[in-house]
Write a protein that holds these residues in place. Structure first.
Motif, PDB file in Angstrom:
ATOM      1  N   PHE A  69       0.808  -1.219   0.000  1.00 44.05           N
ATOM      2  CA  PHE A  69       0.000   0.000   0.000  1.00 44.05           C
ATOM      3  C   PHE A  69       0.845   1.274   0.000  1.00 44.05           C
ATOM      4  CE2 PHE A  69      -2.678  -3.144   2.352  1.00 44.05           C
ATOM      5  CZ  PHE A  69      -3.598  -3.340   1.331  1.00 44.05           C
ATOM      6  N   PRO A 116       1.398   7.027  -0.242  1.00 42.30           N
ATOM      7  CA  PRO A 116       0.471   5.903  -0.351  1.00 42.30           C
ATOM      8  C   PRO A 116       0.268   5.560  -1.829  1.00 42.30           C
ATOM      9  CG  PRO A 116      -0.727   7.914   0.227  1.00 42.30           C
ATOM     10  CD  PRO A 116       0.741   8.273   0.176  1.00 42.30           C
ATOM     11  N   ALA A 117       0.274   4.276  -2.147  1.00 39.76           N
ATOM     12  CA  ALA A 117      -0.037   3.860  -3.517  1.00 39.76           C
ATOM     13  C   ALA A 117      -1.475   4.257  -3.811  1.00 39.76           C
ATOM     14  CB  ALA A 117       0.126   2.353  -3.649  1.00 39.76           C
ATOM     15  N   VAL A 118      -1.736   4.693  -5.035  1.00 45.47           N
ATOM     16  CA  VAL A 118      -3.112   4.962  -5.430  1.00 45.47           C
ATOM     17  C   VAL A 118      -3.517   3.854  -6.392  1.00 45.47           C
ATOM     18  CG1 VAL A 118      -4.746   6.607  -6.419  1.00 45.47           C
ATOM     19  CG2 VAL A 118      -2.770   7.435  -5.129  1.00 45.47           C
ATOM     20  N   ALA A 119      -4.399   2.995  -5.906  1.00 48.07           N
ATOM     21  CA  ALA A 119      -4.773   1.814  -6.679  1.00 48.07           C
ATOM     22  C   ALA A 119      -6.103   1.291  -6.178  1.00 48.07           C
ATOM     23  CB  ALA A 119      -3.696   0.744  -6.556  1.00 48.07           C
ATOM     24  N   GLY A 120      -6.655   0.361  -6.920  1.00 47.86           N
ATOM     25  CA  GLY A 120      -7.916  -0.254  -6.516  1.00 47.86           C
ATOM     26  C   GLY A 120      -8.432  -1.070  -7.671  1.00 47.86           C
ATOM     27  N   GLY A 121      -9.710  -1.376  -7.605  1.00 44.67           N
ATOM     28  CA  GLY A 121     -10.256  -2.160  -8.696  1.00 44.67           C
ATOM     29  C   GLY A 121     -11.615  -2.683  -8.328  1.00 44.67           C
ATOM     30  N   THR A 149     -10.313  -4.571 -14.490  1.00 50.34           N
ATOM     31  CA  THR A 149     -10.695  -4.854 -13.099  1.00 50.34           C
ATOM     32  C   THR A 149      -9.748  -4.264 -12.065  1.00 50.34           C
ATOM     33  OG1 THR A 149      -9.478  -6.933 -13.203  1.00 50.34           O
ATOM     34  CG2 THR A 149     -11.847  -7.045 -13.655  1.00 50.34           C
ATOM     35  N   TYR A 207      -6.868  -0.783 -11.172  1.00 47.56           N
ATOM     36  CA  TYR A 207      -6.170   0.424 -11.619  1.00 47.56           C
ATOM     37  C   TYR A 207      -5.055   0.724 -10.644  1.00 47.56           C
ATOM     38  CZ  TYR A 207      -7.867   3.628  -7.993  1.00 47.56           C
ATOM     39  OH  TYR A 207      -8.094   4.258  -6.803  1.00 47.56           O
ATOM     40  N   ASP A 252     -10.556  -1.402  -3.336  1.00 45.20           N
ATOM     41  CA  ASP A 252     -10.578   0.069  -3.250  1.00 45.20           C
ATOM     42  C   ASP A 252     -10.434   0.525  -1.801  1.00 45.20           C
ATOM     43  OD1 ASP A 252     -11.063   0.271  -5.982  1.00 45.20           O
ATOM     44  OD2 ASP A 252     -13.243   0.344  -5.734  1.00 45.20           O
TER      45      ASP A 252
END
Lengths: 93, 134
Positions: free
Chosen positions: A56, A86-91, B51, B53, B92
């Motif tokens: 993260f 902080p990493a900026v990521a998600g999904g 799915t 990013y 997220d």
């Protein structure tokens, strides 16, 4: 040997609100131990229980992502600049 | 509540449509502490995935340097879901680490209409908030 470490908003609760703090260490690992000695709890937000860099966060030494320079073993010297973001990521899963 | 200009709202939706079926991502910067999103900054999805990013790590550093120099912060962090609803996934939530940001989710799963929703995500707790378009 002082190294300036930039602290992201989310971790400033550990530094009394400071945006950057000084720390010392000849490797990133030693630097993080020193940070934790002065700002208890910070290490747990950067390193996982099995001793790896948390996915993260991104840590940069002089603009280089340490994942490409030896991770926690990255060597540091006086005057280096360390940035934690902080990493900026998600999904969707 | 998220208050956002129509022009920026439209840019976020257009970016999500353009990158569909991959997820699109970016931020809207604003002056520190203002809670006003004023500068639209689309980012590259380094994962180029439908799915997932992520901001490229070098892009992320460059972005934060720019924000620092401008005394700005990410007021909005946005991304799209391209086959599911505009609601934060477990991934997220686990990554969300800007306590002051409005997390905007856009869903492009329907061709004709775009879902646009905003959330606060603090310590793993998701709270939806109203969106006012100015």
């Amino acid at each position: 040997m002082a190294i300036e470490v930039k602290i992201p908003t989310i971790l400033r609760t550990y530094t009394g609100g400071a945006k950057s703090v000084d720390a010392k260490g000849d490797t990133l690992s030693a630097l993080i131990d020193d940070l934790d000695a002065n700002h208890a709890g910070l290490k747990g937000r950067l390193i996982t229980e099995d001793g790896n860099l948390h996915r993260f966060v991104n840590i940069y030494v002089n603009d280089e992502d340490v994942r490409f320079t030896g991770s926690l073993e990255t060597a540091l010297s006086d005057g280096d600049a360390v940035t934690i973001l902080p990493a900026v990521a998600g999904g969707s899963r | 509540m998220l208050r956002i200009d129509r022009e920026i709202y439209d840019e976020i939706v257009a970016h999500a449509r353009r990158d569909h079926p991959d997820e699109a991502c970016g931020i809207v910067a604003g002056s520190e502490g203002s809670d006003r999103p004023t500068r639209f900054v689309p980012m590259l999805n380094a994962a180029r995935s439908p799915t997932f990013y992520e901001f490229d790590s070098a892009d992320l550093l460059a972005l934060y340097k720019e924000l620092d120099a401008n005394e700005e912060e990410p007021v909005v962090v946005y991304h799209s879901h391209t086959a599911t609803e505009a609601y934060p996934s477990r991934t997220d939530i686990s990554y969300a680490s800007e306590p002051n940001a409005h997390y905007v989710l856009v869903s492009t799963r329907e061709e004709q209409s775009t879902e646009f929703r905003s959330f606060r995500i603090v310590d793993g707790v998701v709270t939806e908030e109203p969106v006012e378009i100015l």
